[in-house]
Design a protein around this motif. Structure first.
Motif, short mmCIF file in Angstrom:
data_model
loop_
_atom_site.label_atom_id
_atom_site.label_comp_id
_atom_site.label_asym_id
_atom_site.label_seq_id
_atom_site.Cartn_x
_atom_site.Cartn_y
_atom_site.Cartn_z
N PHE A 7 81.15 8.74 87.55
CA PHE A 7 79.91 9.23 86.95
C PHE A 7 78.95 8.06 86.88
CE2 PHE A 7 77.05 10.08 83.38
CZ PHE A 7 76.50 11.27 83.83
N GLU A 8 77.86 8.16 87.59
CA GLU A 8 76.90 7.07 87.69
C GLU A 8 75.71 7.32 86.77
OE1 GLU A 8 77.54 4.38 89.32
OE2 GLU A 8 79.39 5.14 90.19
N SER A 9 75.83 6.93 85.52
CA SER A 9 74.74 7.16 84.57
C SER A 9 73.54 6.26 84.87
CB SER A 9 75.22 6.90 83.14
OG SER A 9 75.65 5.56 82.99
N PRO A 14 65.75 7.28 82.32
CA PRO A 14 65.94 6.82 80.94
C PRO A 14 65.82 7.98 79.95
CG PRO A 14 64.41 5.38 82.12
CD PRO A 14 64.65 6.56 82.99
N LEU A 15 66.53 7.85 78.84
CA LEU A 15 66.52 8.93 77.85
C LEU A 15 65.13 9.21 77.31
CD1 LEU A 15 69.75 8.14 75.81
CD2 LEU A 15 69.33 10.17 77.19
N ARG A 16 64.34 8.17 77.09
CA ARG A 16 62.99 8.38 76.57
C ARG A 16 62.15 9.21 77.55
NH1 ARG A 16 62.08 5.57 71.98
NH2 ARG A 16 63.48 3.81 71.53
N GLN A 17 62.39 9.00 78.82
CA GLN A 17 61.68 9.79 79.83
C GLN A 17 62.12 11.25 79.79
OE1 GLN A 17 61.50 8.05 83.79
NE2 GLN A 17 61.64 10.09 84.72
N VAL A 18 63.41 11.48 79.62
CA VAL A 18 63.94 12.84 79.51
C VAL A 18 63.35 13.54 78.29
CG1 VAL A 18 66.04 14.20 79.11
CG2 VAL A 18 66.08 12.28 80.72
N ILE A 19 63.29 12.82 77.18
CA ILE A 19 62.75 13.38 75.94
C ILE A 19 61.29 13.78 76.12
CG2 ILE A 19 62.08 12.78 73.56
CD1 ILE A 19 64.68 11.13 73.43
N ALA A 20 60.52 12.92 76.76
CA ALA A 20 59.10 13.21 76.98
C ALA A 20 58.90 14.39 77.93
CB ALA A 20 58.41 11.96 77.52
N ARG A 21 59.69 14.42 79.00
CA ARG A 21 59.51 15.48 80.01
C ARG A 21 59.84 16.85 79.47
NH1 ARG A 21 63.31 16.37 83.93
NH2 ARG A 21 64.08 14.24 83.68
N HIS A 22 60.84 16.91 78.59
CA HIS A 22 61.25 18.20 78.03
C HIS A 22 60.64 18.46 76.65
CE1 HIS A 22 64.19 19.26 81.15
NE2 HIS A 22 64.45 17.96 81.21
N GLU A 23 59.71 17.58 76.25
CA GLU A 23 59.00 17.73 74.98
C GLU A 23 59.99 17.89 73.80
OE1 GLU A 23 56.22 20.92 75.48
OE2 GLU A 23 54.94 19.75 76.80
N LEU A 24 60.95 16.98 73.81
CA LEU A 24 62.03 17.04 72.81
C LEU A 24 61.66 16.28 71.54
CD1 LEU A 24 65.30 16.77 74.88
CD2 LEU A 24 64.84 18.44 73.12
N THR A 25 60.58 16.68 70.89
CA THR A 25 60.29 16.12 69.58
C THR A 25 61.36 16.62 68.61
OG1 THR A 25 58.81 18.00 69.21
CG2 THR A 25 57.81 15.94 69.94
N ALA A 61 74.29 17.84 71.20
CA ALA A 61 74.17 16.84 72.27
C ALA A 61 72.76 16.32 72.46
CB ALA A 61 74.70 17.43 73.58
N GLY A 62 71.76 17.07 72.04
CA GLY A 62 70.38 16.61 72.16
C GLY A 62 69.99 16.30 73.59
N PRO A 63 69.31 15.17 73.83
CA PRO A 63 68.88 14.83 75.20
C PRO A 63 70.00 14.32 76.09
CG PRO A 63 68.21 13.11 73.69
CD PRO A 63 68.78 14.22 72.83
N GLY A 64 71.19 14.08 75.51
CA GLY A 64 72.34 13.75 76.34
C GLY A 64 72.73 12.29 76.41
N GLY A 65 72.28 11.47 75.48
CA GLY A 65 72.66 10.05 75.51
C GLY A 65 74.15 9.85 75.33
N ALA A 90 67.44 19.89 79.37
CA ALA A 90 67.71 18.50 79.75
C ALA A 90 69.18 18.30 80.11
CB ALA A 90 67.31 17.57 78.61
N LEU A 91 70.06 18.93 79.36
CA LEU A 91 71.50 18.77 79.59
C LEU A 91 71.96 19.40 80.90
CD1 LEU A 91 72.66 19.47 75.93
CD2 LEU A 91 72.86 17.29 77.13
N ARG A 92 71.27 20.43 81.34
CA ARG A 92 71.64 21.06 82.62
C ARG A 92 71.49 20.09 83.77
NH1 ARG A 92 68.77 25.63 80.27
NH2 ARG A 92 70.33 27.10 79.48
N GLU A 93 70.62 19.11 83.62
CA GLU A 93 70.49 18.09 84.66
C GLU A 93 71.75 17.24 84.75
OE1 GLU A 93 66.96 15.97 83.58
OE2 GLU A 93 65.65 17.71 83.84
N LEU A 94 72.41 17.05 83.62
CA LEU A 94 73.68 16.31 83.63
C LEU A 94 74.79 17.13 84.25
CD1 LEU A 94 73.78 14.54 80.14
CD2 LEU A 94 73.23 13.55 82.37
N VAL A 95 74.77 18.45 84.03
CA VAL A 95 75.79 19.31 84.62
C VAL A 95 75.81 19.15 86.14
CG1 VAL A 95 76.49 21.71 84.99
CG2 VAL A 95 75.68 20.99 82.74
N LEU A 96 74.64 19.04 86.73
CA LEU A 96 74.53 18.98 88.19
C LEU A 96 75.16 17.73 88.78
CD1 LEU A 96 70.84 20.27 88.62
CD2 LEU A 96 72.97 21.55 88.94
#
Length: 289
Positions: A7-9, A14-25, A61-65, A90-96
């Motif tokens: 698994f290549e994390s 970056p998590l901050r980018q994921v949070i911003a893109r999915h509007e995870l306030t 799990a939130g944004p997946g960190g 956001a987490l579905r991106e990790l599933v892939l």
């Protein structure tokens, strides 16, 4: 040390980018505080001592960190439970990219049988939502032996109550019930600045290892009743508070081997078990005064 699970994390955004893109306030109603400190996240997963072949359940799990770090562990499978639709996207991106090792469950963890979901061998590793952390732990207790270990983050105040020993100001119902079933210890504290947004309190990582057998013999519902009544009036002596459960509380205490002048914070877990057994045996129930 993590194993060589594929698994290549590092290739993920970056998590901050994921949070911003999915509007995870973060939403206060969901008890959300996102842990973004990668060093702390790795430390939590290392402390969980995850072995090959284990299924790990993460709650909130939130944004997946933390999810990313769990996928980098030797876990055979990771199950992430999340109720926030934005986070699920956001987490579905990790599933892939998880090689079929990550399963997402949409729903409220309070309404899900986590033990049945995972199957043995299983562990729980989670930054629990603050507003339901204690409730979730209490839900786990009746089926605690379904898990090999639980590595959970709580508010520091809750963590202190979980691990408190008799005689301390934090010792109470939660201490007794959890320690009756588990070996517990605080691993380390997590400062507010590690989260986005930072909470107003310090957090702590608690390690819970289920005992093969409870610390002493007792019927769980009775133990819960005894601790509820006594700690509900923690300033009163046991001889007074126990009258709500038993008319002849003095005889009950004598059979249980406890002094009538004791207060609940002075009674060990084994002492409460002794009280529960005496109550179930009907000791003192026939008195009228």
């Amino acid at each position: 040390m993590f194993s060589s699970v594929s698994f290549e994390s590092e290739s993920l955004p970056p998590l901050r980018q994921v949070i911003a893109r999915h509007e995870l306030t973060a939403r206060k109603s969901l008890g959300q505080h996102f842990l973004l400190d990668l060093n702390l996240i790795r430390r939590i997963v290392e402390a969980a001592n995850i072995l090959d072949g284990v299924t790990v359940v993460e709650i909130g799990a939130g944004p997946g960190g933390l999810t990313r770090a769990l996928l980098g562990s030797p876990a055979r499978r990771v199950i992430a439970i999340e109720r926030d639709i934005r986070a699920l996207a956001a987490l579905r991106e990790l599933v892939l990219v998880s090689n079929n090792r990550l399963t997402l469950i949409e729903g409220d963890a309070l309404e899900i049988s986590v033990a049945a979901l995972a199957g043995p061998p299983a562990q729980v590793v989670a930054n629990l939502p603050y507003n339901i952390g204690t409730k979730l732990l209490l839900n786990f207790l009746p089926v605690i032996n379904a898990f090999q270990r639980l590595t959970l983050m709580f508010q520091k105040e809750v963590a202190e109550r979980i691990v408190a020993r008799p005689g301390g100001k934090h010792y109470g119902r939660l201490s007794v019930i959890v320690q009756w079933l588990c070996e517990v210890r605080v691993l380390f504290d997590v400062p507010a600045r590690a989260f986005t947004p930072p909470p107003k309190v310090m957090s702590s990582i608690v390690d819970l290892v289920p005992r093969p057998q409870p610390l002493d013999i007792a019927h769980m519902p009775t133990l819960e009743r005894v601790t509820a009544v006594t700690f509900g009036q923690r300033r009163k002596m046991l001889r007074t508070s126990l009258k709500k459960l038993c008319p002849d509380s003095l005889t009950l205490l004598k059979v249980a081997g406890l002094p009538p002048t004791a207060r609940p914070e002075q009674v060990s877990v084994a002492g409460f078990c002794s009280l529960a057994r005496a109550l179930d045996a009907g000791i003192g129930s026939g008195a009228t005064g």
